[in-house]
Design a protein around this motif. Structure first.
Motif, mmCIF file in Angstrom:
data_model
loop_
_atom_site.group_PDB
_atom_site.id
_atom_site.type_symbol
_atom_site.label_atom_id
_atom_site.label_comp_id
_atom_site.label_asym_id
_atom_site.label_seq_id
_atom_site.Cartn_x
_atom_site.Cartn_y
_atom_site.Cartn_z
ATOM 1 N N SER A 17 0.819 -1.260 -0.057
ATOM 2 C CA SER A 17 0.090 0.278 -0.076
ATOM 3 C C SER A 17 1.220 1.162 -0.125
ATOM 4 C CB SER A 17 -0.834 0.231 0.996
ATOM 5 O OG SER A 17 0.269 -0.047 2.403
ATOM 6 N N VAL A 18 0.330 2.369 -0.143
ATOM 7 C CA VAL A 18 1.428 3.843 -0.725
ATOM 8 C C VAL A 18 -0.143 4.559 -0.369
ATOM 9 C CG1 VAL A 18 2.116 5.488 -2.313
ATOM 10 C CG2 VAL A 18 3.159 2.665 -1.777
ATOM 11 N N THR A 19 0.287 6.101 0.473
ATOM 12 C CA THR A 19 -0.424 6.658 0.420
ATOM 13 C C THR A 19 0.610 8.366 -0.377
ATOM 14 O OG1 THR A 19 -1.551 5.970 1.920
ATOM 15 C CG2 THR A 19 -1.681 8.286 2.077
ATOM 16 N N ALA A 20 -0.059 8.572 -1.348
ATOM 17 C CA ALA A 20 0.695 10.116 -1.666
ATOM 18 C C ALA A 20 -0.331 10.400 -1.650
ATOM 19 C CB ALA A 20 1.484 9.469 -3.387
ATOM 20 N N ASP A 21 -0.048 11.761 -1.978
ATOM 21 C CA ASP A 21 -0.857 13.202 -2.421
ATOM 22 C C ASP A 21 -2.309 13.997 -1.282
ATOM 23 O OD1 ASP A 21 1.014 15.068 -3.841
ATOM 24 O OD2 ASP A 21 0.631 13.240 -5.778
ATOM 25 N N GLY A 22 -2.418 12.489 -1.100
ATOM 26 C CA GLY A 22 -4.173 12.595 0.136
ATOM 27 C C GLY A 22 -4.606 11.049 -0.686
ATOM 28 N N HIS A 23 -4.277 10.515 -1.416
ATOM 29 C CA HIS A 23 -5.064 9.656 -1.884
ATOM 30 C C HIS A 23 -3.857 8.010 -1.662
ATOM 31 C CE1 HIS A 23 -6.976 11.569 -4.615
ATOM 32 N NE2 HIS A 23 -6.100 12.614 -5.066
ATOM 33 N N HIS A 24 -5.112 7.108 -1.392
ATOM 34 C CA HIS A 24 -4.496 5.852 -0.810
ATOM 35 C C HIS A 24 -4.897 4.481 -1.948
ATOM 36 C CE1 HIS A 24 -3.289 2.470 2.352
ATOM 37 N NE2 HIS A 24 -4.862 2.364 1.702
ATOM 38 N N TYR A 25 -3.112 3.225 -2.613
ATOM 39 C CA TYR A 25 -3.392 2.788 -3.081
ATOM 40 C C TYR A 25 -2.899 1.708 -2.548
ATOM 41 C CZ TYR A 25 -3.359 7.228 -5.923
ATOM 42 O OH TYR A 25 -3.200 8.649 -6.295
ATOM 43 N N VAL A 26 -3.836 0.948 -2.641
ATOM 44 C CA VAL A 26 -3.423 -0.757 -2.845
ATOM 45 C C VAL A 26 -2.772 -1.811 -4.693
ATOM 46 C CG1 VAL A 26 -4.098 -3.057 -1.501
ATOM 47 C CG2 VAL A 26 -4.143 -1.028 -0.442
ATOM 48 N N ASN A 39 9.934 14.495 -6.992
ATOM 49 C CA ASN A 39 9.841 14.939 -5.469
ATOM 50 C C ASN A 39 8.813 15.010 -4.707
ATOM 51 O OD1 ASN A 39 12.203 15.977 -6.732
ATOM 52 N ND2 ASN A 39 11.196 17.378 -8.085
ATOM 53 N N LEU A 40 8.806 13.188 -4.219
ATOM 54 C CA LEU A 40 7.287 12.962 -3.976
ATOM 55 C C LEU A 40 7.413 12.121 -2.786
ATOM 56 C CD1 LEU A 40 4.055 13.092 -3.924
ATOM 57 C CD2 LEU A 40 4.112 10.356 -5.445
ATOM 58 N N HIS A 41 7.056 12.896 -1.227
ATOM 59 C CA HIS A 41 7.134 11.843 -0.244
ATOM 60 C C HIS A 41 5.795 11.400 0.337
ATOM 61 C CE1 HIS A 41 9.414 12.215 4.165
ATOM 62 N NE2 HIS A 41 7.958 12.042 4.909
ATOM 63 N N PHE A 42 6.292 9.610 0.183
ATOM 64 C CA PHE A 42 4.523 9.573 0.394
ATOM 65 C C PHE A 42 5.142 8.452 1.957
ATOM 66 C CE2 PHE A 42 7.925 7.411 -2.706
ATOM 67 C CZ PHE A 42 8.033 5.596 -1.819
ATOM 68 N N GLN A 43 3.741 7.320 1.765
ATOM 69 C CA GLN A 43 4.170 6.157 3.191
ATOM 70 C C GLN A 43 4.247 4.909 2.445
ATOM 71 O OE1 GLN A 43 0.947 6.039 6.148
ATOM 72 N NE2 GLN A 43 2.826 6.655 7.567
ATOM 73 N N SER A 44 4.509 4.247 2.490
ATOM 74 C CA SER A 44 4.099 2.904 2.108
ATOM 75 C C SER A 44 4.581 1.734 3.276
ATOM 76 C CB SER A 44 4.975 2.206 0.788
ATOM 77 O OG SER A 44 6.472 2.750 2.034
ATOM 78 N N GLN A 45 3.426 0.833 2.658
ATOM 79 C CA GLN A 45 3.933 -0.135 3.817
ATOM 80 C C GLN A 45 3.738 -1.700 3.027
ATOM 81 O OE1 GLN A 45 0.415 -0.428 6.103
ATOM 82 N NE2 GLN A 45 1.300 -2.069 7.911
ATOM 83 N N ILE A 46 4.408 -2.695 2.981
ATOM 84 C CA ILE A 46 4.387 -3.711 2.501
ATOM 85 C C ILE A 46 3.074 -4.916 3.681
ATOM 86 C CG2 ILE A 46 5.530 -6.349 1.898
ATOM 87 C CD1 ILE A 46 6.883 -3.570 1.240
ATOM 88 N N LEU A 47 2.250 -5.322 2.754
ATOM 89 C CA LEU A 47 1.531 -5.717 3.403
ATOM 90 C C LEU A 47 1.251 -7.659 3.516
ATOM 91 C CD1 LEU A 47 -1.767 -3.505 1.914
ATOM 92 C CD2 LEU A 47 -1.032 -3.541 3.815
ATOM 93 N N ASP A 48 1.711 -8.253 2.329
ATOM 94 C CA ASP A 48 1.835 -9.258 2.124
ATOM 95 C C ASP A 48 3.025 -10.315 2.355
ATOM 96 O OD1 ASP A 48 -0.828 -9.598 3.077
ATOM 97 O OD2 ASP A 48 -1.158 -9.611 0.679
ATOM 98 N N ALA A 49 3.794 -10.689 2.709
ATOM 99 C CA ALA A 49 5.183 -11.474 2.639
ATOM 100 C C ALA A 49 5.832 -12.231 3.473
ATOM 101 C CB ALA A 49 6.060 -10.702 2.655
ATOM 102 N N THR A 50 6.790 -13.069 3.049
ATOM 103 C CA THR A 50 6.810 -14.630 4.427
ATOM 104 C C THR A 50 7.958 -14.574 3.674
ATOM 105 O OG1 THR A 50 5.326 -16.352 2.972
ATOM 106 C CG2 THR A 50 3.951 -15.376 4.337
#
Length: 198
Positions: free
Chosen positions: A66-75, A87-98
């Motif tokens: 998942s990524v949150t950028a420019d006020g939008h959330h993407y999976v 030049n983008l500051h964004f938030q990311s998260q790995i959701l599925d990994a083993t």
């Protein structure tokens, strides 16, 4: 529209294998090509902030992110790809990994000049209507689109061309242009042009 899901899964597995063979440990793996990073994680992560300096294409071969950028959330997963502006500051998260099925993805920075070069050739062939559409369509700063087999195949050709020095010099830049061309072919043509100019 996606191609046959079974064929797509085969190519996605091939991409996962290519990325796994080119990653040397968990986290970010760099150095194979300028502006390219291969990510490998064996467990989900907490959300973290990151920043990119250049227009980038993010493709997942295995797992989900998942990524949150420019006020939008993407999976997105191996059936989609994400384009992020420079030049983008964004938030990311790995959701599925083993450990048995690690998250595998790569991020490739794209020189906006390459996007403009390829799109100029396409506009000459298509006519000027696409160029005007590029100026009037609604513009998100990031884009998630379906990852079809044509684009997946271009990605595989690009990665495999990095193994031999002669292929790397001659073929890799051509396959990189094909990768951009395949993205521009999709319904995001004008959006990618707009993002490239930011």
């Amino acid at each position: 529209m996606l191609d046959d899901p079974a064929d797509h899964d085969i190519r996605s597995n091939e991409l996962a294998e290519e990325l796994s063979n080119r990653s040397f440990g968990d986290g970010a793996n760099v150095g194979l090509w300028p502006g390219m990073t291969i990510y490998r994680y064996i467990e989900p992560t907490v959300p973290k902030w990151d920043e990119i300096q250049s227009l980038s294409v993010c493709i997942v071969a295995q797992g989900r992110k998942s990524v949150t950028a420019d006020g939008h959330h993407y999976v997105y997963d191996r059936y989609q790809y994400l384009v992020l502006r420079s030049n983008l500051h964004f938030q990311s998260q790995i959701l599925d990994a083993t450990p048995g099925k690690p998250f595998l993805a790569f991020v490739l920075q794209i020189d906006p000049a390459v996007v403009r070069k390829v799109s100029a050739e396409m506009v000459v062939r298509r006519g000027s209507s696409d160029e005007s559409t590029a100026l009037t369509e609604s513009h998100d700063q990031s884009v998630v689109s379906e990852l079809d087999d044509d684009l997946m195949s271009a990605v595989l050709r690009f990665l495999r061309s990095l193994d031999a020095d002669s292929d790397r010099r001659v073929l890799a830049p051509l396959y990189l242009q094909e990768l951009v061309y395949r993205i521009l072919q999709r319904d995001r043509f004008s959006k990618l042009l707009w993002i490239a100019d930011r």
